[in-house]
Design a protein around this motif. Structure first.
Motif, PDB file in Angstrom:
ATOM      1  N   VAL A  78      28.193 -20.579  26.980  1.00  0.00           N
ATOM      2  CA  VAL A  78      28.203 -20.878  27.852  1.00  0.00           C
ATOM      3  C   VAL A  78      29.326 -21.427  28.545  1.00  0.00           C
ATOM      4  O   VAL A  78      30.058 -21.603  30.229  1.00  0.00           O
ATOM      5  CB  VAL A  78      27.127 -21.017  28.208  1.00  0.00           C
ATOM      6  N   SER A  79      29.220 -23.011  28.328  1.00  0.00           N
ATOM      7  CA  SER A  79      31.139 -23.217  28.801  1.00  0.00           C
ATOM      8  C   SER A  79      32.006 -23.034  29.020  1.00  0.00           C
ATOM      9  O   SER A  79      32.311 -22.844  29.667  1.00  0.00           O
ATOM     10  CB  SER A  79      31.259 -24.302  27.464  1.00  0.00           C
ATOM     11  N   ASP A  80      32.677 -21.570  28.016  1.00  0.00           N
ATOM     12  CA  ASP A  80      33.899 -21.424  28.327  1.00  0.00           C
ATOM     13  C   ASP A  80      33.255 -19.848  28.823  1.00  0.00           C
ATOM     14  O   ASP A  80      34.245 -19.954  29.912  1.00  0.00           O
ATOM     15  CB  ASP A  80      33.854 -20.267  26.829  1.00  0.00           C
ATOM     16  N   ALA A 130      19.839 -20.235  27.893  1.00  0.00           N
ATOM     17  CA  ALA A 130      21.326 -20.197  29.000  1.00  0.00           C
ATOM     18  C   ALA A 130      22.317 -19.539  28.719  1.00  0.00           C
ATOM     19  O   ALA A 130      23.117 -19.130  29.726  1.00  0.00           O
ATOM     20  CB  ALA A 130      22.180 -21.637  28.390  1.00  0.00           C
ATOM     21  N   VAL A 131      22.256 -18.127  27.642  1.00  0.00           N
ATOM     22  CA  VAL A 131      23.492 -17.593  27.449  1.00  0.00           C
ATOM     23  C   VAL A 131      22.844 -16.442  28.506  1.00  0.00           C
ATOM     24  O   VAL A 131      23.561 -15.548  29.488  1.00  0.00           O
ATOM     25  CB  VAL A 131      24.116 -17.067  25.669  1.00  0.00           C
ATOM     26  N   THR A 132      21.640 -15.503  28.545  1.00  0.00           N
ATOM     27  CA  THR A 132      21.118 -15.046  29.418  1.00  0.00           C
ATOM     28  C   THR A 132      21.171 -15.205  30.837  1.00  0.00           C
ATOM     29  O   THR A 132      21.300 -14.895  31.529  1.00  0.00           O
ATOM     30  CB  THR A 132      20.002 -14.707  29.183  1.00  0.00           C
ATOM     31  N   THR A 133      20.779 -16.416  30.414  1.00  0.00           N
ATOM     32  CA  THR A 133      20.546 -16.865  32.700  1.00  0.00           C
ATOM     33  C   THR A 133      21.794 -17.141  33.347  1.00  0.00           C
ATOM     34  O   THR A 133      21.977 -16.691  34.506  1.00  0.00           O
ATOM     35  CB  THR A 133      20.311 -18.072  32.073  1.00  0.00           C
ATOM     36  N   SER A 134      22.524 -17.667  32.492  1.00  0.00           N
ATOM     37  CA  SER A 134      24.580 -17.431  32.885  1.00  0.00           C
ATOM     38  C   SER A 134      24.554 -16.274  33.023  1.00  0.00           C
ATOM     39  O   SER A 134      25.205 -15.629  33.884  1.00  0.00           O
ATOM     40  CB  SER A 134      25.653 -18.109  32.355  1.00  0.00           C
ATOM     41  N   LEU A 139      26.040 -11.336  36.916  1.00  0.00           N
ATOM     42  CA  LEU A 139      26.088  -9.950  37.736  1.00  0.00           C
ATOM     43  C   LEU A 139      25.400 -10.212  39.083  1.00  0.00           C
ATOM     44  O   LEU A 139      25.828  -9.084  39.742  1.00  0.00           O
ATOM     45  CB  LEU A 139      25.003  -9.800  36.294  1.00  0.00           C
ATOM     46  N   GLY A 140      24.922 -11.017  39.397  1.00  0.00           N
ATOM     47  CA  GLY A 140      23.545 -10.804  40.230  1.00  0.00           C
ATOM     48  C   GLY A 140      24.732 -11.287  41.672  1.00  0.00           C
ATOM     49  O   GLY A 140      24.065 -10.924  42.499  1.00  0.00           O
ATOM     50  N   GLY A 156      17.332  -7.645  38.706  1.00  0.00           N
ATOM     51  CA  GLY A 156      16.050  -8.176  36.745  1.00  0.00           C
ATOM     52  C   GLY A 156      16.509  -7.086  36.142  1.00  0.00           C
ATOM     53  O   GLY A 156      16.834  -6.988  34.941  1.00  0.00           O
ATOM     54  N   LEU A 157      15.922  -5.952  36.337  1.00  0.00           N
ATOM     55  CA  LEU A 157      15.747  -4.983  34.878  1.00  0.00           C
ATOM     56  C   LEU A 157      17.409  -4.446  35.226  1.00  0.00           C
ATOM     57  O   LEU A 157      17.061  -4.505  33.828  1.00  0.00           O
ATOM     58  CB  LEU A 157      14.843  -3.707  35.735  1.00  0.00           C
ATOM     59  N   ILE A 158      17.805  -4.236  35.664  1.00  0.00           N
ATOM     60  CA  ILE A 158      18.895  -3.439  35.468  1.00  0.00           C
ATOM     61  C   ILE A 158      20.192  -4.644  35.035  1.00  0.00           C
ATOM     62  O   ILE A 158      20.878  -4.222  33.798  1.00  0.00           O
ATOM     63  CB  ILE A 158      19.760  -3.526  36.876  1.00  0.00           C
ATOM     64  N   SER A 159      20.098  -5.732  35.410  1.00  0.00           N
ATOM     65  CA  SER A 159      20.709  -6.371  34.670  1.00  0.00           C
ATOM     66  C   SER A 159      20.401  -6.830  33.387  1.00  0.00           C
ATOM     67  O   SER A 159      21.235  -7.418  32.658  1.00  0.00           O
ATOM     68  CB  SER A 159      20.752  -8.293  34.970  1.00  0.00           C
ATOM     69  N   ARG A 160      18.906  -6.693  32.567  1.00  0.00           N
ATOM     70  CA  ARG A 160      18.416  -7.138  31.527  1.00  0.00           C
ATOM     71  C   ARG A 160      19.145  -5.455  30.406  1.00  0.00           C
ATOM     72  O   ARG A 160      19.348  -5.905  29.349  1.00  0.00           O
ATOM     73  CB  ARG A 160      16.899  -7.313  31.259  1.00  0.00           C
ATOM     74  N   MET A 161      19.288  -4.790  31.526  1.00  0.00           N
ATOM     75  CA  MET A 161      19.562  -3.518  30.812  1.00  0.00           C
ATOM     76  C   MET A 161      21.155  -3.772  30.007  1.00  0.00           C
ATOM     77  O   MET A 161      21.551  -3.597  28.979  1.00  0.00           O
ATOM     78  CB  MET A 161      19.436  -2.303  31.168  1.00  0.00           C
ATOM     79  N   VAL A 162      22.015  -4.267  30.601  1.00  0.00           N
ATOM     80  CA  VAL A 162      23.148  -4.731  30.945  1.00  0.00           C
ATOM     81  C   VAL A 162      23.433  -5.636  29.825  1.00  0.00           C
ATOM     82  O   VAL A 162      23.610  -5.512  28.581  1.00  0.00           O
ATOM     83  CB  VAL A 162      24.395  -5.243  32.016  1.00  0.00           C
ATOM     84  N   ILE A 163      22.744  -6.671  29.461  1.00  0.00           N
ATOM     85  CA  ILE A 163      22.276  -7.559  28.731  1.00  0.00           C
ATOM     86  C   ILE A 163      21.948  -6.956  27.551  1.00  0.00           C
ATOM     87  O   ILE A 163      22.816  -7.267  26.727  1.00  0.00           O
ATOM     88  CB  ILE A 163      21.593  -8.517  28.676  1.00  0.00           C
ATOM     89  N   ALA A 164      21.304  -6.828  27.988  1.00  0.00           N
ATOM     90  CA  ALA A 164      21.168  -5.993  25.598  1.00  0.00           C
ATOM     91  C   ALA A 164      21.401  -4.919  25.622  1.00  0.00           C
ATOM     92  O   ALA A 164      21.771  -4.753  23.967  1.00  0.00           O
ATOM     93  CB  ALA A 164      19.694  -4.515  25.966  1.00  0.00           C
ATOM     94  N   ALA A 165      22.656  -4.111  26.022  1.00  0.00           N
ATOM     95  CA  ALA A 165      23.718  -3.269  26.369  1.00  0.00           C
ATOM     96  C   ALA A 165      24.992  -4.488  25.220  1.00  0.00           C
ATOM     97  O   ALA A 165      25.862  -3.840  24.300  1.00  0.00           O
ATOM     98  CB  ALA A 165      24.090  -1.994  27.197  1.00  0.00           C
ATOM     99  N   LEU A 166      25.171  -5.069  25.895  1.00  0.00           N
ATOM    100  CA  LEU A 166      26.258  -6.242  25.306  1.00  0.00           C
ATOM    101  C   LEU A 166      26.037  -6.789  23.942  1.00  0.00           C
ATOM    102  O   LEU A 166      26.308  -6.701  23.476  1.00  0.00           O
ATOM    103  CB  LEU A 166      26.592  -7.527  26.355  1.00  0.00           C
ATOM    104  N   ALA A 167      24.533  -7.033  24.042  1.00  0.00           N
ATOM    105  CA  ALA A 167      24.033  -7.289  22.658  1.00  0.00           C
ATOM    106  C   ALA A 167      24.421  -6.299  21.541  1.00  0.00           C
ATOM    107  O   ALA A 167      24.838  -6.510  20.525  1.00  0.00           O
ATOM    108  CB  ALA A 167      22.866  -7.571  22.484  1.00  0.00           C
TER     109      ALA A 167
END
Length: 197
Positions: A78-80, A130-134, A139-140, A156-167
């Motif tokens: 998150v710092s980076d 902190a990673v997900t929140t950031s 994205l928002g 929120g739903l679309i953002s979570r889809m993107v985060i799941a894909a990134l993981a």
């Protein structure tokens, strides 16, 4: 520090902090190399140059120590991210992607944060890190969200889809760190930027 006969002595508080940090540094290495299941507190103590006593004293148990390791790695990521210049709008996603790819090259980060933390600390924890929140906040602020009439629940739903894909991407790249995935994000940004009506 306290001076004694020309020498500089560390205070008890400073010695404690140093010991805690040595244990935490060792735990980051060992959990990252062996994974949670294959790590014994004895391994971490040995790597820190201490007995198991101080490990239990400062961190109580293996899970609590693992939690601290996970939080430290997440905080570094998150710092980076926050050190980047986000004045470029959607182009800033490329900068985030570069940081993300860099962390995917770190086997310890992939093992601890993306593989073990979900299982050991619970999947529900991931949403509040902190990673997900950031990432959700970043994205928002992209044009994909700001230029469309979207409700918060939909965003929120679309953002979570993107985060799941990134993981998932992180796990894949962790197994193939030489693969250059930068062109993939450019395609993704093109999809996000499309149909801005």
């Amino acid at each position: 520090m306290v001076k004694t006969k020309g020498a500089t002595c560390k205070t008890q508080s400073q010695r404690r902090e140093e010991t805690q940090q040595k244990i935490l540094d060792s735990a980051c290495r060992v959990f990252g190399e062996k994974g949670y299941s294959n790590t014994a507190l004895e391994d971490i103590a040995t790597g820190a140059g201490v007995t198991e006593g101080p490990v239990y004293h400062y961190f109580k148990n293996k899970k609590q120590l693992f939690t601290k390791v996970t939080e430290q790695m997440e905080a570094e990521f998150v710092s980076d991210i926050h050190a980047l210049d986000f004045s470029g709008g959607d182009a800033s996603l490329l900068q985030i992607w570069d940081v993300f790819l860099n962390y995917c090259q770190k086997p310890g980060f992939v093992q601890v944060v993306l593989i073990d933390a979900t299982h050991i600390l619970g999947r529900e924890r991931w949403q509040g890190t902190a990673v997900t929140t950031s990432i959700l906040n970043l994205l928002g602020n992209t044009s994909f969200f700001t230029e469309k009439n979207m409700g918060e629940e939909e965003k929120g739903l679309i953002s979570r889809m993107v985060i799941a894909a990134l993981a998932e991407v992180a796990l894949t790249l962790g197994n193939n760190p030489q693969y250059d995935a930068s062109h993939v994000l450019r395609k993704l940004i093109t999809l996000f930027a499309a149909d801005k009506k």
